[in-house]
Design a protein around this motif. Sequence first.
Motif, PDB file in Angstrom:
ATOM      1  N   TRP A 418      32.879  11.645 -41.792  1.00 44.26           N
ATOM      2  CA  TRP A 418      31.754  11.407 -41.175  1.00 44.26           C
ATOM      3  C   TRP A 418      31.407  10.033 -40.935  1.00 44.26           C
ATOM      4  CZ3 TRP A 418      27.985  14.647 -39.476  1.00 44.26           C
ATOM      5  CH2 TRP A 418      27.898  16.153 -39.910  1.00 44.26           C
ATOM      6  N   GLN A 419      30.961   9.703 -39.864  1.00 43.68           N
ATOM      7  CA  GLN A 419      30.621   8.249 -39.462  1.00 43.68           C
ATOM      8  C   GLN A 419      29.395   8.002 -40.444  1.00 43.68           C
ATOM      9  OE1 GLN A 419      27.810   7.640 -37.234  1.00 43.68           O
ATOM     10  NE2 GLN A 419      28.271   5.487 -36.588  1.00 43.68           N
ATOM     11  N   CYS A 421      26.535   6.695 -39.983  1.00 39.36           N
ATOM     12  CA  CYS A 421      25.145   7.029 -39.301  1.00 39.36           C
ATOM     13  C   CYS A 421      24.961   8.585 -39.213  1.00 39.36           C
ATOM     14  CB  CYS A 421      24.749   6.220 -38.113  1.00 39.36           C
ATOM     15  SG  CYS A 421      24.883   4.394 -38.509  1.00 39.36           S
ATOM     16  N   GLY A 422      26.148   9.287 -39.326  1.00 39.18           N
ATOM     17  CA  GLY A 422      25.907  10.667 -38.939  1.00 39.18           C
ATOM     18  C   GLY A 422      26.178  11.042 -37.435  1.00 39.18           C
ATOM     19  N   ASP A 423      26.278  10.211 -36.471  1.00 40.78           N
ATOM     20  CA  ASP A 423      26.619  10.374 -35.232  1.00 40.78           C
ATOM     21  C   ASP A 423      27.704  11.050 -34.732  1.00 40.78           C
ATOM     22  OD1 ASP A 423      24.335   8.834 -34.892  1.00 40.78           O
ATOM     23  OD2 ASP A 423      25.186   7.079 -34.665  1.00 40.78           O
ATOM     24  N   TYR A 424      28.801  11.119 -35.951  1.00 41.53           N
ATOM     25  CA  TYR A 424      30.182  11.705 -35.506  1.00 41.53           C
ATOM     26  C   TYR A 424      30.653  12.351 -36.698  1.00 41.53           C
ATOM     27  CZ  TYR A 424      29.456   8.227 -31.496  1.00 41.53           C
ATOM     28  OH  TYR A 424      29.113   7.398 -30.529  1.00 41.53           O
ATOM     29  N   LEU A 425      31.509  13.157 -36.359  1.00 40.36           N
ATOM     30  CA  LEU A 425      32.321  14.010 -37.497  1.00 40.36           C
ATOM     31  C   LEU A 425      33.644  14.228 -36.822  1.00 40.36           C
ATOM     32  CD1 LEU A 425      32.596  15.431 -40.243  1.00 40.36           C
ATOM     33  CD2 LEU A 425      32.035  17.439 -38.673  1.00 40.36           C
ATOM     34  N   ALA A 426      34.670  13.453 -37.463  1.00 38.50           N
ATOM     35  CA  ALA A 426      36.159  13.808 -37.257  1.00 38.50           C
ATOM     36  C   ALA A 426      36.829  14.698 -38.169  1.00 38.50           C
ATOM     37  CB  ALA A 426      36.762  12.633 -37.279  1.00 38.50           C
ATOM     38  N   VAL A 427      37.402  15.737 -37.640  1.00 34.97           N
ATOM     39  CA  VAL A 427      38.191  16.624 -38.451  1.00 34.97           C
ATOM     40  C   VAL A 427      39.570  16.546 -38.315  1.00 34.97           C
ATOM     41  CG1 VAL A 427      38.276  19.309 -39.024  1.00 34.97           C
ATOM     42  CG2 VAL A 427      36.352  18.268 -38.072  1.00 34.97           C
ATOM     43  N   LYS A 428      40.356  16.082 -39.138  1.00 26.68           N
ATOM     44  CA  LYS A 428      41.936  15.786 -39.155  1.00 26.68           C
ATOM     45  C   LYS A 428      42.533  17.229 -39.521  1.00 26.68           C
ATOM     46  CE  LYS A 428      44.474  13.943 -42.468  1.00 26.68           C
ATOM     47  NZ  LYS A 428      45.489  14.857 -42.852  1.00 26.68           N
ATOM     48  N   LYS A 475      28.647   1.990 -38.722  1.00 29.91           N
ATOM     49  CA  LYS A 475      27.583   1.632 -38.004  1.00 29.91           C
ATOM     50  C   LYS A 475      27.999   1.815 -36.529  1.00 29.91           C
ATOM     51  CE  LYS A 475      24.865  -0.542 -41.639  1.00 29.91           C
ATOM     52  NZ  LYS A 475      24.197  -1.888 -41.780  1.00 29.91           N
ATOM     53  N   GLY A 476      29.197   2.225 -36.324  1.00 28.23           N
ATOM     54  CA  GLY A 476      29.815   1.819 -35.126  1.00 28.23           C
ATOM     55  C   GLY A 476      30.211   3.191 -34.386  1.00 28.23           C
ATOM     56  N   HIS A 477      30.892   2.974 -33.270  1.00 28.60           N
ATOM     57  CA  HIS A 477      31.553   3.989 -32.639  1.00 28.60           C
ATOM     58  C   HIS A 477      33.148   4.221 -32.644  1.00 28.60           C
ATOM     59  CE1 HIS A 477      32.272   1.306 -28.947  1.00 28.60           C
ATOM     60  NE2 HIS A 477      31.166   0.794 -29.424  1.00 28.60           N
ATOM     61  N   PRO A 523      31.417  -3.879 -43.797  1.00 20.74           N
ATOM     62  CA  PRO A 523      30.363  -3.109 -43.491  1.00 20.74           C
ATOM     63  C   PRO A 523      29.585  -3.222 -42.403  1.00 20.74           C
ATOM     64  CG  PRO A 523      30.473  -4.018 -45.870  1.00 20.74           C
ATOM     65  CD  PRO A 523      31.623  -4.739 -44.889  1.00 20.74           C
ATOM     66  N   SER A 524      29.520  -4.171 -41.681  1.00 20.70           N
ATOM     67  CA  SER A 524      29.022  -4.628 -40.447  1.00 20.70           C
ATOM     68  C   SER A 524      29.393  -4.424 -39.448  1.00 20.70           C
ATOM     69  CB  SER A 524      28.634  -6.006 -40.595  1.00 20.70           C
ATOM     70  OG  SER A 524      29.611  -6.993 -40.438  1.00 20.70           O
TER      71      SER A 524
END
Length: 719
Positions: A418-419, A421-428, A475-477, A523-524
């Motif tokens: 999970w990213q 902020c919960g914006d994205y989920l990567a599944v390897k 906190k990023g993309h 972290p930033s």
Amino acid sequence: MADVINVKDAEALAAEWGIDTSQIDFDSIELPPGEDFGIISDDEDVYQEEQLDSDTGFGNVIVVDNLPVVPLEKFEKLEGVVRKIYTQIGVIKEDGLWMPVDSKTNKTLGYCFIEYNTPQEAELAKEKTNGYRLDKSHFFAVNMFDDFDRFMRVPDEWVAPEIKPYVPGENLQHWLTDEKARDQFVIRAGTDTEVFWNDARHLKPDPVYKRTYWTESYVQWSPLGTYLATVHRQGAAVWGGATTFNRLMRYAHPQVKLIDFSPGEKYLVTYSSHEPSNPRDANRVVINIFDVRTGKVMRDFKGSADEFAIGGAGGVTGVSWPVFRWGGGKDDKYFAKLGKNMISVYETETFSLIDKKSMKIENVMDFTWSPADPIIALFVPELGGGNQPARVSLVQIPGKQELRQKNLFSVSDCKMYWQSCGDYLAVKVDRYTKTKKSTYTGFELFRIKERDIPIEVLELENKNDKIIAFAWEPKGHRFAVIHGDGPRPDVSFYSMKTAQHSGRVSKLTTLKGKQANALFWSPSGHYVILAGMKGFNGQLEFYNVDELETMATAEHFMATDVDWDPTGRYVATAVTSVHHEMENGFNIWSFNGKLLYRTLKDHFFQASPYQWRPRPPSFLSAEKEEEIAKNLKKYSKKYEAEDQDVSLLLSEQDREKRRLLKKEWEDWVNRWQRLHEEEKLERQKLRDGEASDEEEEYEAKEVEVEEVLDVSEEVVSFE
């Protein structure tokens, strides 16, 4: 028991006996098992009542009530039934089942005593059989024998508790108001636990608090930095403050081994494992969930280690840790546990299962919560030899509604990331090739916040590359991947949104042939450390992802840990004695790779992941943070002036240090010159009256001296 003396008395006694205590490695001294030689634990006084209960000697005895009242001719039959029920739970001692009989009626009294080999077996028997239905008229009522003693100590008349005057405590957030905006960190070396300010301006750690034998195994910051938890043989404790670290609460849990906070710090989970009397049985596990502020046990879970060993990456005695995973963000509303063919989700309002039942999911292998929302991502492998594909599902809690599902084919393994902020989920996803003799890896990328949760498939240019590490930018993309099969793998950076492709993943760059096997994002965001741990001997590359350029390369030889401070300004690297015995200690670096200072510590064995004190989320709005970033020069003037003052102070300190060194050298030269002058007459006598000390005023002469070393006679025969 041996006499106990304090350290000063011990040192004085050692000096009297001619013992050099500096040559003794106290950390290598181990006490015999079960013996403490009177050394009182830090929390010994807290658990006196619990210790009294356990010292009665009846902690392994239970009382079973509501048994049928039967005559003597049915006594053996009833005893056999009871014994059969309770021997399934643990080993009953010889003559360990006693069912009293009324001497007047020759009938049983309706209860019995059962003595097990261990208290853990007795507790399990109570848990499993209390309320057990023997027949329609008899339901067992089971209690620990020690409970009766505690009940008997309750006074007959109620006495109002003493009302203590309110004493305001220390502001537990006061450390956040440090005028120098410094961060704290904790380390453990030998028997000492120390808390420091990171005083990067003065290029040194600033001591805050030090305590010997503060914990018996390890320490751990709470997720928001409010508490520091310590672990003891009687239980756990939490401490708080900026400089005093007063004890705030204790949590009784004998032989506790592991602890875990909920994300919002409302609850503390403690774990212990106890060996059974029968070696063929699994360990007995006890898990308590405490309210952090009140110390009250909100829920406990007991059972065999097999019941808690499903899922996770392993822990103690085969149990995955943490057993319970928290969801719902910082509200601490839900926690869940993976079981066989199910996921049990609990809510913290009543600490019971949602809808009073677990989610039945055949062959579920793993799950993970969104860091921000009550959403569970779960993985189910292929079933029926591949006839039923593997799948990843997103499930909304508490409604248990499936938001999205993706079927996966020829799957060997699957990991979910999970990213923050919960914006994205990567599944390897590791997939088998058609021949089933090898695997290749790809990624399924879920855009959680977008409509219908679209999914993208990402494959590396070389599909056969081994994935060594994966990490999202906080906190990023963006995310980074270390991949390759050679000794120098590649590092690739990707973005989930770019100016050209707002809805598609794009590769930013690939760095070829790096000595790295781990990724550590600031972290930033914005910066990442490409670290070569273990076999790469502590290679560090500080990389600016915004500019796609290397800021610095460095090395911390044999580094075992890398840990950013919560602000992303500084980073610590450490060599712990757990992995290496040499060069134990830590280095503090700036975000751009400048080594600020180095500290060596013998027997240094705990740094990351609990080193830096976490910070709670900022109270500033996103708009205010953006405004500060735009006007940073205006805000930075104050701190630049302070930095200049510190720089001048350090320069003055350096000049003073050099002046003292020069004075020390001059004093040394003058002292030897005086001694040289005082010995002038002695030298003159040794030179037969020659007054000069200058070698060039003398003529060197070679004098040959013959000396007979030995004389021997030998008779030689001429025959």
